[in-house]
Design an enzyme around this catalytic site. Structure first.
Site, PDB file in Angstrom:
ATOM      1  N   VAL A 182      -6.722   6.068 -21.589  1.00 11.03           N
ATOM      2  CA  VAL A 182      -6.813   4.613 -21.716  1.00 11.03           C
ATOM      3  C   VAL A 182      -8.065   4.072 -21.021  1.00 11.03           C
ATOM      4  CG1 VAL A 182      -5.559   2.456 -21.338  1.00 11.03           C
ATOM      5  CG2 VAL A 182      -4.279   4.597 -21.630  1.00 11.03           C
ATOM      6  N   THR A 226      -9.615   2.231 -18.717  1.00  6.53           N
ATOM      7  CA  THR A 226      -9.413   1.535 -17.435  1.00  6.53           C
ATOM      8  C   THR A 226     -10.493   2.041 -16.496  1.00  6.53           C
ATOM      9  OG1 THR A 226      -8.025   3.298 -16.569  1.00  6.53           O
ATOM     10  CG2 THR A 226      -6.881   1.517 -17.736  1.00  6.53           C
ATOM     11  N   ASN A 249       3.228   3.261 -10.594  1.00 10.19           N
ATOM     12  CA  ASN A 249       2.007   3.298 -11.402  1.00 10.19           C
ATOM     13  C   ASN A 249       0.744   3.635 -10.591  1.00 10.19           C
ATOM     14  OD1 ASN A 249       0.368   2.221 -13.926  1.00 10.19           O
ATOM     15  ND2 ASN A 249      -0.419   1.137 -12.142  1.00 10.19           N
ATOM     16  N   TYR A 302      -5.759  16.286  -8.979  1.00 15.11           N
ATOM     17  CA  TYR A 302      -5.041  15.296  -9.791  1.00 15.11           C
ATOM     18  C   TYR A 302      -3.974  15.986 -10.651  1.00 15.11           C
ATOM     19  CZ  TYR A 302      -4.404  11.473 -13.209  1.00 15.11           C
ATOM     20  OH  TYR A 302      -3.886  10.489 -14.027  1.00 15.11           O
ATOM     21  N   LYS A 359       0.145  15.449 -10.480  1.00 19.06           N
ATOM     22  CA  LYS A 359       0.962  14.912 -11.577  1.00 19.06           C
ATOM     23  C   LYS A 359       2.027  15.936 -12.020  1.00 19.06           C
ATOM     24  CE  LYS A 359      -1.006  10.810 -12.103  1.00 19.06           C
ATOM     25  NZ  LYS A 359      -0.310   9.540 -11.853  1.00 19.06           N
ATOM     26  N   ASP A 381       0.894  -1.155   0.000  1.00 16.60           N
ATOM     27  CA  ASP A 381       0.000   0.000   0.000  1.00 16.60           C
ATOM     28  C   ASP A 381       0.931   1.203   0.000  1.00 16.60           C
ATOM     29  OD1 ASP A 381      -1.566   2.205   0.637  1.00 16.60           O
ATOM     30  OD2 ASP A 381      -2.989   1.009   1.774  1.00 16.60           O
ATOM     31  N   SER A 434       0.838  12.215 -16.330  1.00 17.61           N
ATOM     32  CA  SER A 434      -0.331  12.354 -17.210  1.00 17.61           C
ATOM     33  C   SER A 434      -0.164  13.634 -17.994  1.00 17.61           C
ATOM     34  CB  SER A 434      -1.607  12.430 -16.374  1.00 17.61           C
ATOM     35  OG  SER A 434      -2.689  12.815 -17.202  1.00 17.61           O
TER      36      SER A 434
END
Ligand code: NDP
Length: 242
Positions: free
Chosen positions: A198, A200, A87, A165, A169, A60, A142
């Site tokens: 992508v 996901t 990742n 976010y 990044k 974790d 990203s």
């Protein structure tokens, strides 16, 4: 050449799992980083059924003791780490958004996983990466972390402002630059990856890229030869704007 050992965080699904599969198909021994052991084991078993040398490792990334336990296990079993793919990440669509209203909660939670955890994992594994004959660190960033893209009205991501976010990044990009600078006279290469948009759980069903292609940038940066770049930000071999 000795078998390379790779750890991919958040590898129980999505781009991480596919990155592990593609590295495994190249003969790399892959450690499937997962915070949930059962999910990680299921992923590792699926890769093993495809002929990949895969093992689950519980990590974790937002917990220091979990990182320390993972480092201890890799040290005991292999004595080094050749590839680290940072990742694991989170994007909370429900609470992330405009800069004027991005709450303290979503900012801290997002930075915890996407930035502080990435830094902690990298620093903790650095001694083992230094024992490799040529380690590679891949930080999943990203295009949403690019200030140049956000500032360009012609960029496809110009209207997409997920403040927590995107800032996390951007911080990953700066950390990548600084670590690569510090390690520039070593055999360790450090790069940031934009996988593409992508399909996901994070990218959603509308995303144009399939997972198999979304893993290609991470795999390419994880397997750079000694002449490859360090300190860059790439998507499918093309340098991204910072
Ligand atoms: P997913 O949401 O499909 O997978 C995220 C992975 O991160 C899961 O395995 C998740 O584990 C793991 N994770 C989250 N928090 C933690 C934690 N604290 N400890 C350990 N693991 C954790 O995402 P993607 O595969 O789409 O994304 C992979 C990377 O690519 C991310 O860094 C993302 O930001 C980046 N990216 C993705 C894009 C896309 O379009 N998909 C676009 C640009 C960048 P669990 O299953 O337990 O939740």
């Amino acid at each position: 050449m000795a078998i390379r050992i790779a750890l991919i965080t958040g590898a129980n699904k999505g781009i991480g799992l596919e990155t592990a599969r593609q590295l495994g198909k190249q003969g790399v021994s892959v450690l499937i980083g997962a915070r949930d052991e059962a999910k990680g084991k299921a992923a590792a078993d699926a890769l093993k059924a495809q002929g990949v040398d895969a093992k689950v490792i519980v990590i974790d990334v937002s917990k220091r003791d979990s990182i320390a336990a993972a480092v201890a296990r890799v040290e005991k079993e292999y004595g080094r780490l050749d590839i680290l793919v940072n990742n694991a990440a989170t994007l909370n669509y429900a609470t992330d958004g405009a800069a004027s209203s991005a709450g303290d909660g979503v900012l801290r939670e997002t930075f915890e996983t996407n930035f502080f955890a990435l830094v902690n994992v990298t620093q903790a594994f650095l001694p083992l990466l230094k024992k490799s004959s040529g380690a590679r660190i891949v930080n999943l960033s990203s295009i949403l972390g690019s200030i140049a893209e956000h500032a360009d009205p012609n960029s496809p991501i110009y209207p997409m402002k997920f403040t927590a976010y995107d800032c996390s990044k951007a911080a990953v990009n700066m950390f990548t630059n600084h670590l690569a600078h510090e390690l520039k006279n070593t055999k360790i290469k450090v790069n940031a990856a934009h996988p593409g948009w992508v399909k996901t759980d994070m990218g959603g069903p509308e995303a144009p890229m399939e997972i198999v292609d979304g893993a290609k940038t991470s795999v390419a940066l994880a397997t750079l030869d000694d002449t490859g770049p360090s300190g860059g930000f790439f998507h499918l071999g093309v340098h991204m704007r910072w």
